[in-house]
Design a protein around this motif. Structure first.
Motif, PDB file in Angstrom:
ATOM      1  N   MET A  54       0.646  -1.110   0.068  1.00 49.82           N
ATOM      2  CA  MET A  54      -0.176   0.014  -0.075  1.00 49.82           C
ATOM      3  C   MET A  54       0.754   1.005  -0.215  1.00 49.82           C
ATOM      4  N   LYS A  55       1.834   1.155   0.667  1.00 51.17           N
ATOM      5  CA  LYS A  55       2.845   2.492   0.664  1.00 51.17           C
ATOM      6  C   LYS A  55       3.679   2.784  -0.610  1.00 51.17           C
ATOM      7  N   HIS A  56       3.656   1.679  -1.541  1.00 45.76           N
ATOM      8  CA  HIS A  56       4.141   2.028  -2.729  1.00 45.76           C
ATOM      9  C   HIS A  56       3.002   2.751  -3.533  1.00 45.76           C
ATOM     10  N   MET A  57       1.672   2.137  -3.306  1.00 45.85           N
ATOM     11  CA  MET A  57       0.410   2.706  -4.359  1.00 45.85           C
ATOM     12  C   MET A  57       0.316   4.018  -3.684  1.00 45.85           C
ATOM     13  N   ASP A  58       0.492   4.400  -2.608  1.00 43.37           N
ATOM     14  CA  ASP A  58       0.423   5.928  -2.212  1.00 43.37           C
ATOM     15  C   ASP A  58       1.290   6.709  -2.871  1.00 43.37           C
TER      16      ASP A  58
END
Length: 119
Positions: A54-58
């Motif tokens: 999720m941090k990469h998607m943000d």
């Protein structure tokens, strides 16, 4: 890869845009919360992934939404904190590469997009 999925992607984009609390023109753009809801609903982030947590998607959301300042008309039309439809298509491509590309399952971008959209 998008030719077979374009209509569905447009409907997905419109649906998640409408989930926000905004009215008026803002209903035609996807904010970070709506993007995150889509990702969770589609079960795209992978906690074990090297590139698709999720941090990469943000981070992808911020990268895709960056405005260069080269085209003032485009910058005015483009919501600073939301994805326009063409940015949604770009972020879907980048998400496919993060999840399935870079040698994870393929090195072909088109194949990675197909894998993301057909699962």
């Amino acid at each position: 890869a998008f030719d077979r999925h374009y209509d569905v992607l447009c409907r997905v984009y419109a649906y998640y845009c409408c989930l926000g609390n905004d009215v008026g023109e803002s209903v035609y753009s996807m904010k970070l919360n709506q993007w995150s809801s889509f990702l969770e609903d589609a079960q795209i982030p992978d906690k074990e992934s090297k590139h698709c947590q999720m941090k990469h998607m943000d981070i992808l959301f911020k990268v895709v939404n960056f405005e260069s300042g080269e085209d003032p008309w485009l910058d005015d039309a483009n919501d600073d904190l939301a994805l326009m439809r063409w940015e949604f298509l770009e972020i879907m491509t980048r998400t496919a590469i993060a999840k399935y590309g870079k040698g994870v399952l393929t090195n072909d971008v088109s194949d990675a997009v197909d894998m993301l959209l057909e699962r």
